[in-house]
Motif scaffolding. Structure first.
Motif, PDB file in Angstrom:
ATOM      1  N   LEU A  65       0.835  -1.203   0.000  1.00  0.00           N
ATOM      2  CA  LEU A  65       0.000   0.000   0.000  1.00  0.00           C
ATOM      3  C   LEU A  65       0.870   1.254   0.000  1.00  0.00           C
ATOM      4  O   LEU A  65       1.877   1.319   0.710  1.00  0.00           O
ATOM      5  N   SER A  85       0.153   3.866   1.406  1.00  0.00           N
ATOM      6  CA  SER A  85       0.022   4.508   2.711  1.00  0.00           C
ATOM      7  C   SER A  85       1.011   3.958   3.741  1.00  0.00           C
ATOM      8  O   SER A  85       1.235   4.573   4.784  1.00  0.00           O
ATOM      9  N   PHE A 102      -7.632  -4.677   0.271  1.00  0.00           N
ATOM     10  CA  PHE A 102      -6.765  -3.694  -0.404  1.00  0.00           C
ATOM     11  C   PHE A 102      -5.392  -4.295  -0.731  1.00  0.00           C
ATOM     12  O   PHE A 102      -4.850  -4.081  -1.808  1.00  0.00           O
ATOM     13  N   SER A 148      -5.726  -6.802  -3.604  1.00  0.00           N
ATOM     14  CA  SER A 148      -6.052  -6.212  -4.901  1.00  0.00           C
ATOM     15  C   SER A 148      -4.918  -5.321  -5.405  1.00  0.00           C
ATOM     16  O   SER A 148      -4.608  -5.305  -6.586  1.00  0.00           O
ATOM     17  N   ASN A 149      -4.252  -4.585  -4.505  1.00  0.00           N
ATOM     18  CA  ASN A 149      -3.100  -3.779  -4.959  1.00  0.00           C
ATOM     19  C   ASN A 149      -1.952  -4.678  -5.459  1.00  0.00           C
ATOM     20  O   ASN A 149      -1.284  -4.351  -6.439  1.00  0.00           O
ATOM     21  N   VAL A 199      -2.912  -5.965  -8.862  1.00  0.00           N
ATOM     22  CA  VAL A 199      -2.740  -4.931  -9.882  1.00  0.00           C
ATOM     23  C   VAL A 199      -1.262  -4.819 -10.279  1.00  0.00           C
ATOM     24  O   VAL A 199      -0.914  -4.749 -11.460  1.00  0.00           O
TER      25      VAL A 199
HETATM   26  C1  LIG Z   1      -4.927   0.048  -3.016  1.00  0.00           C
HETATM   27  O1  LIG Z   1      -5.031   0.342  -1.641  1.00  0.00           O
HETATM   28  C2  LIG Z   1      -5.584   1.601  -1.345  1.00  0.00           C
HETATM   29  C3  LIG Z   1      -5.594   1.741   0.152  1.00  0.00           C
HETATM   30  O2  LIG Z   1      -4.284   2.021   0.576  1.00  0.00           O
HETATM   31  C4  LIG Z   1      -6.973   1.726  -1.893  1.00  0.00           C
HETATM   32  O3  LIG Z   1      -7.461   3.040  -1.675  1.00  0.00           O
HETATM   33  C5  LIG Z   1      -6.941   1.435  -3.373  1.00  0.00           C
HETATM   34  O4  LIG Z   1      -8.255   1.396  -3.858  1.00  0.00           O
HETATM   35  C6  LIG Z   1      -6.296   0.077  -3.630  1.00  0.00           C
HETATM   36  N1  LIG Z   1      -6.212  -0.173  -5.044  1.00  0.00           N
HETATM   37  C7  LIG Z   1      -6.755  -1.239  -5.546  1.00  0.00           C
HETATM   38  C8  LIG Z   1      -6.618  -1.385  -7.023  1.00  0.00           C
HETATM   39  O5  LIG Z   1      -7.336  -2.067  -4.889  1.00  0.00           O
END
Ligand SMILES: *[C@@H]1O[C@H](CO)[C@@H](O)[C@H](O)[C@H]1NC(C)=O
Ligand SMILES: *[C@@H]1O[C@H](CO)[C@@H](O)[C@H](O)[C@H]1NC(C)=O
Length: 375
Positions: A129, A131, A198, A201-202, A205
């Motif tokens: 993330l 963040s 998150f 999914s991150n 991606v």
């Molecule tokens: C990645 O994580 C952030 C939270 O830190 C979230 O806002 C964002 O939607 C996430 N992206 C995906 C593609 O899930």
């Protein structure tokens, strides 16, 4: 006559050098043409040294690198010597990890460096993330963007065909996620569920983006028992691991494992090997001496209880036998652990650290035409 003599002398000097180069190339034949690394401090080889700001974690001073080959050198590796990216690179036939992206950029050497052996984008403190430790590292999403701009620069210089082939044959090493768990403030089941969503999914991606750039061979080091690092243990009066933190890491590791498996079925031609850090560490914690360790809870370089009440620095307390310690500083493993880790990833033994194939099998599959390559 004089000219002729000079030419002869020149030949005599040049020939042994050429022979030497050929020999060295033979001795360490590469399994892949290049290696690209994305991740955190376990893989960083100096990117953070180029980041500005007070809170940036940097391993640019002694005692970091005290055992680095060729004399004490604080290269930016969070280790007493080599880190696991270096040992993986050695198994692939390189001398050590590819050079840090920001170091290559600063030397105006990105394209030749990338074409010759790849690039490391790994950055200490980074998370999946943005963040996580925001502003003090290169987060995964930015590492992926740096890879995209590296690819674009390589293509502009060398052409798309050559670069596509290089990337498709290369080994992509990923290791990230521990910092997201260590620094997470999620407490309620709802917050924890959202965090996992998150994170997965991150990460998905990022892998999909790399695939879109032409990456086809991923070696992934999954999240491990972060609740057992000295920095976390020292919070507990008995020095025990934080079981709650380890459970979170274990759940994340399982979710990453299934996300990667499903990506491999949806993205044609994607091959991967996933390293299970829990499977690697658990036997060592259970029976340290069998792996040659005397300490599994104390930082070799640090201060205070468990060596975990201060960062490793020049006037820190330093342990005697660094190979007998699992932890180099309050968070990071010693060079010896990195060496054993890479060994487990490549020559998978009874612990079954990798799935569905080993890093070695992945590397052998990665470049189908490497043995036939002439250019
Ligand atoms: C990645 O994580 C952030 C939270 O830190 C979230 O806002 C964002 O939607 C996430 N992206 C995906 C593609 O899930
Ligand atoms: C310390 O560790 C022990 C053993 O895991 C555990 O029972 C205890 O709750 C921990 N204490 C704190 C303050 O976390």
């Amino acid at each position: 006559m004089k000219k002729f003599g000079l030419v002869l002398v020149g030949l005599v000097v040049v020939l042994p050098v050429l022979v030497g180069v050929a020999d060295a190339g033979e001795a360490t034949r590469r399994l892949v043409p290049a290696m690209f690394v994305l991740g955190d401090s376990t893989l960083d080889v100096g990117n953070n040294n180029h980041l500005k700001g007070q809170g940036v974690p940097r391993a640019d001073k002694p005692f970091f690198g005290i055992d680095f080959p060729g004399g004490a050198m604080s290269t930016g590796r969070f280790s007493n010597g080599y880190n696991i990216a270096d040992f993986i690179a050695k198994y692939l036939g390189f001398d050590r990890s590819p050079v840090a992206y920001l170091a290559l950029k600063s030397r105006n050497y990105l394209i030749p460096g990338a074409m010759d052996r790849g690039v490391s984008f790994a950055s200490a403190g980074a998370g999946i993330l943005d963040s996580t430790n925001a502003g003090k590292n290169i987060p995964l999403s930015q590492q992926v963007r740096y890879m995209a701009s590296t690819k674009a620069a390589m293509e502009a210089a060398k052409g798309t065909r050559k670069v596509s082939k290089l990337l498709a044959d290369s080994f992509f090493l990923l290791g990230i996620g521990s910092n997201d768990i260590i620094l997470s403030t999620a407490k309620t089941p709802g917050d924890i569920a959202a965090l996992f969503t998150f994170l997965v999914s991150n990460y998905t991606v990022a892998i999909t983006d790399l695939y879109g750039m032409g990456a086809r061979n991923l070696g992934i080091i999954n999240v491990g028992p972060v609740g057992c690092v000295p920095l976390v243990r020292v919070v507990n009066a008995t020095g025990a691991c934080n079981d709650g933190m380890n459970r979170l890491a274990m759940v994340l590791a399982a979710k990453i494992k299934s996300a990667v498996a499903s990506l491999a079925t949806s993205l044609p031609g994607l091959s991967y090997s996933l390293g299970d850090s829990f499977a690697f560490f658990q036997p060592i914690f259970a029976n340290p001496q069998a792996s040659g360790f005397l300490s599994v809870d104390t930082a070799c370089c640090g201060s205070g209880r468990l060596g975990a009440e201060g960062v490793c620095m020049r006037n820190s307390r330093l342990c005697g036998n660094r190979d007998a310690y699992m932890f180099w500083d309050w968070v990071h493993s010693t060079q010896r652990v990195a060496e054993l880790g890479a060994q487990a990833l490549f020559q998978d033994g009874p612990a079954q650290v990798t799935a569905p194939i080993s890093f070695k099998q992945l590397a052998l599959l990665a470049c189908k035409t490497c043995s036939m390559m002439t250019d």
